[in-house]
Scaffold this motif. Sequence first.
Motif, PDB file in Angstrom:
ATOM      1  N   ASP A 191       0.848  -1.195   0.000  1.00 51.64           N
ATOM      2  CA  ASP A 191       0.000   0.000   0.000  1.00 51.64           C
ATOM      3  C   ASP A 191       0.885   1.247   0.000  1.00 51.64           C
ATOM      4  O   ASP A 191       2.023   1.205   0.478  1.00 51.64           O
ATOM      5  CB  ASP A 191      -0.871  -0.023   1.275  1.00 51.64           C
ATOM      6  N   ASP A 192       0.362   2.339  -0.520  1.00 49.69           N
ATOM      7  CA  ASP A 192       1.073   3.629  -0.508  1.00 49.69           C
ATOM      8  C   ASP A 192       2.488   3.472  -1.051  1.00 49.69           C
ATOM      9  O   ASP A 192       3.437   4.046  -0.503  1.00 49.69           O
ATOM     10  CB  ASP A 192       1.136   4.215   0.908  1.00 49.69           C
ATOM     11  N   ASP A 221       0.760   5.319  -4.590  1.00 46.94           N
ATOM     12  CA  ASP A 221       0.189   6.237  -3.617  1.00 46.94           C
ATOM     13  C   ASP A 221      -0.502   7.422  -4.281  1.00 46.94           C
ATOM     14  O   ASP A 221      -0.063   7.935  -5.317  1.00 46.94           O
ATOM     15  CB  ASP A 221       1.278   6.733  -2.661  1.00 46.94           C
ATOM     16  N   GLU A 230      -4.078   4.624  -6.752  1.00 48.16           N
ATOM     17  CA  GLU A 230      -4.973   5.088  -5.684  1.00 48.16           C
ATOM     18  C   GLU A 230      -5.306   6.562  -5.882  1.00 48.16           C
ATOM     19  O   GLU A 230      -4.489   7.318  -6.412  1.00 48.16           O
ATOM     20  CB  GLU A 230      -4.265   4.991  -4.333  1.00 48.16           C
TER      21      GLU A 230
HETATM   22 MG    MG Z   1      -3.050   3.824   0.240  1.00 45.32          MG
END
Ligand code: MG
Length: 630
Positions: free
Chosen positions: A533-534, A556, A590
């Motif tokens: 994630d990110d 991200d 995202e």
């Molecule tokens: Mg994220």
Amino acid sequence: MPLPEPSEMPAPAPKPRTNPLEVYARVFEASPDYITISRLSDGRYIDVNPGFLRFTGWRREETLGRTAQELGVWPDPATRQRFIEHLRSGSDQPHASRLGVRDGSLRDVEMAGNITEIDGEQVLVAVVRDVSDRRLVEAELARHRQQLEALVAARTAALQQANAQLADANGQLAEANLQLAQAHTELQQAHERVLESERETRHQAQHDKLTGLPNRVLLQDRLTRLIADAQRRGALFATLFVDLDNFKSINDSLGHAAGDTVLRTVAERLCATVRRSDTVARLGGDEFIVLLPDVAHGSKVAALAQKILAQLDAPILIGQVACQVGCSIGISLFPDDGDTVDHLIQAADTAMYHAKACGRGNFQFHSGELQRSSQQRITLIHELRQGIAQQQFSLHYQPVVDMASGAVVAAEALLRWQHPQRGTVPPLDFIPLAEECGLIVPIGDWVLDEACRQLSAWHRAGHARLRLALNISPHQVWRGGFAEAVAATLQRHGIAGTSLDFEITEGVPMQAREQTLDTLRRLAGLGLRLLIDDFGTGYSSLRYLQSFPIHGLKIDRSFVQTLSDDPRGLAITGSVIDMARHLQLHVVAEGVETEQQASLLRSQGCSTAQGYLYSRPQPAEAFGRLLASP
Ligand code: MG
Ligand code: C2E
Ligand code: MG
């Protein structure tokens, strides 16, 4: 000229014949000893030799016809008689005697002789040798020997005495050594005792007699050091002023012995509550001070103060009576509330009075700001606990779409806290605190369970290909047994692991512990996909992409949002998408909010995305409707 033959040598001339009597007469005359011939019957001298005359000093004419007695040669008749008897005995030893000379002195002599007959008359032939000198020498020698012997004896005695003294001295020395060693030992023991008593005195001077805690003196010392140390290291520390609430009434009603028991128990409980490195001191009366070095923020102190309140709130049994003591606590912090011993204690004291004023049984910080922030944290933690118990959490779902077709292929489950007073609390406002205090684990368990339950329902409702992405905290991964718990949850809800994505942050693989790797492998073994994630906002090491079972990246939002304006953002997303393709990793963009961002990403080869452009996170029901719509 040749030597003549012996036969040719002339015969020696014949020696004239000598009369033996003449020879004897010559011996008689020449003898150095003196010889007398006297008539045995009356002792008159018949003849004497020159030796005799030299010896006695008499002249020949004065001697002949007279007796030795008359001349005083024999000092007495008995002496002569003894000589005669000696001769008659046939002894061949010289006869020692003493003879007188003309000046009347006596000389030592040795005599020999015989009794013979001359012209029919018995005569006494006496041969006398003067041994006076020899005697003198002998006497001298004897004297010398005696002296020598005496000397030797004296020396020997002296030596023996010296030896004895030496032995004695040795003995004394040994004894002295022994005494010295004893004295040394005693000295050492005395020294030990002095040190011990000094320690004892120091301990007494620095400790409270009743509780054994450091007293005001030692507290001052510790606090001074703590200040210096904290100043040097730029550290914070807290001073807690603990004052008992009901001590006076217990002391008054149950007596001093009961009061002492209360104080000792309080001391024990305080010590048991804090760490070894903390200081608990008794200021006097019912006032105690606790020093907490190295406090990162007020909430740690507040948590400890809470603990102390609870500990001292528990009843203390005195005989049959359970006494409720309780306490109020004032807290000062270095350096905010003071940087001297007096200021810090004073500030804590003031705060303690404030706590009393607030109704006792609570704690107060001296500084209001910290008080508020730490109070807020404590309140939030308390409320989080309540939130878990009262099921105030829910999940919202944000669709993840296929960029080419716009179809919903997955959803990310995002946690929401429905706070009874504050309304919806966003996850970033409470998740860090939940991670800090460990509550993230039960919360994470709930999220997993709820997400699986919901996914199972959607699967059953006909969306069998729907995947769910869950955000997983590093603390869940690091906890032992996580993969097993996940497997059990999947099984409980009849969900295949392949329907789930776990979103982890880059911090998880960076904690490259064997156990972490093992957990991730087990999760992958369940069929789960692991997404970073990110991506790009955490640690920049890419090594974990090689060694960890990672299936995809989520670019991200911060990169996506600068895509259109900043060529560097475009370059980064392009590179990440390229890299992911080469590594055969799945990519999700995202935070896609605009069509422009979406088309740029599409042109870079990104296949899936999520963001407000497609949908905001929705409650389950709304998301269900979204799924059902064409
Ligand atoms: Mg994220
Ligand atoms: P995240 O995992 O990166 O989630 C994406 C965040 O971006 C979400 O914020 C989402 O609402 C927001 N978002 C999505 N699309 C857009 C967009 O187009 N524009 C903007 N401005 N924002 C968008 P949210 O829900 O507030 O969550 C924040 C973070 O909290 C998450 O970031 C995640 O790290 C964490 N989180 C959320 N739920 C959980 C959970 O159940 N467990 C754990 N451990 N963490 C969670
Ligand atoms: Mg996420």
